[in-house]
Design an enzyme around this catalytic site. Structure first.
Site, mmCIF file in Angstrom:
data_model
loop_
_atom_site.group_PDB
_atom_site.id
_atom_site.type_symbol
_atom_site.label_atom_id
_atom_site.label_comp_id
_atom_site.label_asym_id
_atom_site.label_seq_id
_atom_site.Cartn_x
_atom_site.Cartn_y
_atom_site.Cartn_z
ATOM 1 N N LYS A 64 25.241 26.533 -23.139
ATOM 2 C CA LYS A 64 24.958 26.003 -24.482
ATOM 3 C C LYS A 64 25.878 26.649 -25.514
ATOM 4 O O LYS A 64 25.442 27.219 -26.513
ATOM 5 C CB LYS A 64 23.493 26.222 -24.850
ATOM 6 C CG LYS A 64 22.552 25.456 -23.951
ATOM 7 C CD LYS A 64 21.138 25.442 -24.480
ATOM 8 C CE LYS A 64 20.248 24.615 -23.594
ATOM 9 N NZ LYS A 64 20.053 25.173 -22.239
ATOM 10 N N GLY A 173 13.994 18.147 -18.437
ATOM 11 C CA GLY A 173 12.654 17.920 -18.986
ATOM 12 C C GLY A 173 11.739 17.174 -18.038
ATOM 13 O O GLY A 173 10.596 16.882 -18.376
HETATM 14 O O1 3DU Z 1 11.805 22.761 -17.438
HETATM 15 P P1 3DU Z 1 12.493 23.090 -16.134
HETATM 16 O O2 3DU Z 1 11.991 24.333 -15.470
HETATM 17 O O3 3DU Z 1 12.566 21.906 -15.205
HETATM 18 O O4 3DU Z 1 14.025 23.451 -16.483
HETATM 19 C C1 3DU Z 1 14.838 22.682 -17.311
HETATM 20 C C2 3DU Z 1 16.183 23.339 -17.435
HETATM 21 O O5 3DU Z 1 17.009 22.603 -18.310
HETATM 22 C C3 3DU Z 1 16.165 24.745 -17.980
HETATM 23 O O6 3DU Z 1 17.254 25.441 -17.386
HETATM 24 C C4 3DU Z 1 16.422 24.581 -19.446
HETATM 25 O O7 3DU Z 1 17.037 25.708 -20.013
HETATM 26 C C5 3DU Z 1 17.386 23.407 -19.438
HETATM 27 N N1 3DU Z 1 17.374 22.566 -20.631
HETATM 28 C C6 3DU Z 1 16.236 21.975 -21.096
HETATM 29 O O8 3DU Z 1 15.164 22.150 -20.504
HETATM 30 C C7 3DU Z 1 16.307 21.159 -22.231
HETATM 31 C C8 3DU Z 1 17.476 20.942 -22.867
HETATM 32 O O9 3DU Z 1 17.508 20.139 -23.906
HETATM 33 C C9 3DU Z 1 18.621 21.522 -22.375
HETATM 34 C C10 3DU Z 1 18.546 22.327 -21.254
#
Ligand code: 3DU
Length: 215
Positions: A64, A173
């Site tokens: 990011k 997401g």
């Molecule tokens: O919620 P999860 O555990 O499935 O992970 C989602 C991943 O994507 C995590 O690494 C987070 O930092 C990244 N991410 C978002 O969740 C949302 C965004 O807008 C950008 C990146």
């Protein structure tokens, strides 16, 4: 970028050994992982090469990137020098900062992913207002890869309309944050899933189930 089963594993486990165990369990159902600050800060940038060499994965670094152009350029240089196939950069910092990453991606012949709107509730207050403009800027700059949220399908759809059908959208997401895999893939080229896989008792089955749910 071609992504197997349209699924990217977000590898936010902070111990390399545990992360490698998940990869061994999942096997060849995926070929792309996303590494971010949690794993990089815990175990170092060497993790990029480890996953490439041991599992032959493509690696997208979710750093990011959001600094001035000179600093963005240094961050992108280190990321690609260490073997990343792609880097995620914030768009809100503006064209010059994004261009610094784009130039490095071009130099290494790797991919730049432009983050438009984020998936969490807090993104509504500031980032959402400018997300369409960020996407438009990406199109003007000739950027082909984008990140847009699975948690707000209407927004994902709007961003798809802006970047066009030939752009490549990856979407976080799904799962823990509430997004649905199949719906997301109506507008995105690949989903990003982390905790629903690596926190599962059986990451292999969780991965299989997600892939099945997308068919
Ligand atoms: O919620 P999860 O555990 O499935 O992970 C989602 C991943 O994507 C995590 O690494 C987070 O930092 C990244 N991410 C978002 O969740 C949302 C965004 O807008 C950008 C990146």
């Amino acid at each position: 970028m071609k992504i197997k089963n349209n699924l990217i594993l977000a590898m936010d486990i902070m111990e390399l050994q545990k992360a490698e165990k998940v990869c061994e369990t999942i096997g060849n159902q995926i070929d792309t992982i996303k590494i971010g600050y949690p794993l990089t800060l815990a175990e170092g940038i060497k993790t990029i090469k480890i996953f490439k060499e041991n599992y032959n994965y493509q690696i997208i670094c979710d750093y990011k990137v959001a600094d001035i152009p000179a600093t963005n350029s240094k961050i992108a240089e280190q990321t690609f020098k260490n073997g990343a196939d792609g880097i995620i950069t914030h768009g809100f910092v503006g064209e010059d900062s994004v261009k610094a990453c784009q130039d490095k991606a071009d130099e290494y012949n790797k991919d730049l992913f432009l983050l438009t709107e984020m998936s969490h509730p807090g993104a509504k207050r500031f980032l959402q207002k400018d997300a369409d403009e960020i996407a438009k800027m990406g199109v003007e700059m000739g950027i082909k890869n984008y990140v847009a949220p699975a948690t707000r399908i209407n927004r994902l759809k709007e961003i798809r309309e802006i970047v066009g059908k030939d752009s490549f959208i990856i979407s976080p997401g799904v799962g823990k944050q509430g997004g649905e895999a199949k719906k997301t893939l109506e507008y995105a080229n690949a989903i990003i899933v982390g905790r629903s896989i690596y926190e599962s008792e059986n990451p292999k089955k969780a991965t299989e189930d997600i892939i099945k749910s997308t068919k």
